[in-house]
Design an enzyme around this catalytic site. Structure first.
Site, PDB file in Angstrom:
ATOM      1  N   LYS A  49      83.773  15.514  72.458  1.00 59.31           N
ATOM      2  CA  LYS A  49      83.052  16.761  72.163  1.00 59.31           C
ATOM      3  C   LYS A  49      83.937  17.766  71.421  1.00 59.31           C
ATOM      4  CE  LYS A  49      79.874  14.814  74.579  1.00 59.31           C
ATOM      5  NZ  LYS A  49      78.827  14.021  73.909  1.00 59.31           N
ATOM      6  N   TYR A 263      71.277   6.901  84.158  1.00 60.06           N
ATOM      7  CA  TYR A 263      72.391   7.706  83.653  1.00 60.06           C
ATOM      8  C   TYR A 263      73.302   8.129  84.799  1.00 60.06           C
ATOM      9  CZ  TYR A 263      74.954  11.578  81.592  1.00 60.06           C
ATOM     10  OH  TYR A 263      75.952  12.413  81.174  1.00 60.06           O
ATOM     11  N   TYR A 289      80.275   7.177  80.491  1.00 58.75           N
ATOM     12  CA  TYR A 289      80.149   6.821  79.074  1.00 58.75           C
ATOM     13  C   TYR A 289      81.056   5.650  78.679  1.00 58.75           C
ATOM     14  CZ  TYR A 289      77.462  11.106  78.517  1.00 58.75           C
ATOM     15  OH  TYR A 289      76.501  12.074  78.628  1.00 58.75           O
TER      16      TYR A 289
END
Length: 336
Positions: A49, A263, A289
């Protein structure tokens, strides 16, 4: 395609390393595996990010913002990096954390990224799973405006065309590294969720005609939805860059067979992947992730999807601090 046309806060420790993984390559007996270390970007323990936030925060400054609003799941890597850069730039930060997993585990709810959000100074609000997060952020922004603040909303994952520019930059960086090493790369593989990382990579590789395939290993949405999200964002990113029509639908590929129960829900494959990388390469992945992304890559190697002698690059998107929120998933660890 001129990245220099866009305002940018330069904070990434880059170019991030591109390393060969000899022991993982040997263990899997297939392709030559490399890793792009975007866990080493430098901001707030690093992660993908950071690249997106370079452009998003510059846009926030351009709009005169004094407060950043963003959202994510409880153990959001994006939220942690966002509040870190807000702190560095002297801005307030409001974070909405969605309870997507329903986990009651104390470590998950209070340690890892959640602890760092607070340490960096965010005002954190927890919201139930299924909340319309965009509407929740918009409502919060209205409340802050009424108090005289100047909020700037960053979408989950930093995934809009401005944020995706960060991974256009990464694609250009990778092309330069491949050329320097004389490396013919068969595929770049990474975990794909909010779509911005993959969209930026696709836009960068397609825009430069480098013809390097990108495979996203999905961590949340079904295959069709994930590919459509990535494609639509890649198209908008290319338009922002002034190269409309450069993205083909065939350039967007996602494999969503490794999501498991949902998730952020641990899988046996994720635990194996995180453990293998730690013990064979001394590299920490994250459980949401990169752990599931690597689980997909490991399985595809074992199935012969990638051939012996091919060069495959795994993009490490960071987030290892989330491991502290998932210690229960690794309770069966045994010494070598």
């Amino acid at each position: 395609m001129k990245i220099t046309n866009f305002p940018r806060v330069r904070i990434t420790h880059g170019p991030t390393p591109l390393e060969f993984m000899p022991r993982m390559s040997e263990a899997l007996g297939g392709p030559n595996l490399y890793i792009k270390r975007d866990d080493c970007t430098g901001l707030g323990s690093g992660g993908n990010k950071t690249r997106k936030l370079e452009f998003l925060m510059a846009d926030a400054v351009k709009h005169g913002a004094d407060t950043i609003i963003t959202q994510g799941a409880t153990q959001s890597n994006h939220a942690r990096q966002t509040v870190a850069i807000a702190a560095k730039m002297g801005m307030k930060c409001e974070i909405l954390l969605e309870d997507r997993t329903g986990s009651k585990v104390e470590n998950y709810k209070k340690s890892g990224n959640v602890f760092l959000d607070l340490l960096y100074g965010a005002n954190v609000q927890e919201v139930p799973g299924g909340t319309d997060m965009n509407s929740a952020m918009a409502k919060l922004a209205e409340e802050l405006v009424a108090k005289g603040q100047k909020p700037y909303i960053i979408p989950g994952g930093g995934s809009n065309p401005i944020g995706a520019l960060g991974y256009v930059v990464c694609a250009l960086e990778l092309v330069d590294q491949f050329n320097t090493l004389g490396l013919n790369v068969s595929s770049v593989v990474h975990a794909t969720g909010s779509a911005g990382t993959q969209a930026g990579l696709v836009a960068g590789f397609e825009g430069t005609r480098s013809q390097i395939p990108v495979l996203g290993i999905g961590v949340r949405a079904p295959k069709e939805a994930q590919e459509n999200n990535v494609y639509n964002l890649a198209v908008k990113t290319a338009e922002l860059l002034g190269v409309p029509g450069s993205i083909s639908r065939d350039s967007v590929k996602a494999n969503c067979d490794y999501v498991g129960g949902g998730y952020g829900v641990p899988t046996d494959g994720m635990v194996e992947a995180v453990t293998m990388m730690a013990r064979l390469e001394g590299i920490l992945l994250d459980p949401v992730y990169s752990g599931k992304g690597m689980a997909g890559l490991i399985d595809l190697c074992r199935k012969g999807h990638f051939k012996k002698g091919e060069n495959v690059v795994f993009l490490h998107t960071g987030g290892s601090v989330a491991l502290y929120g998932y210690m229960d998933a690794f309770s069966g660890l045994k010494p070598l």
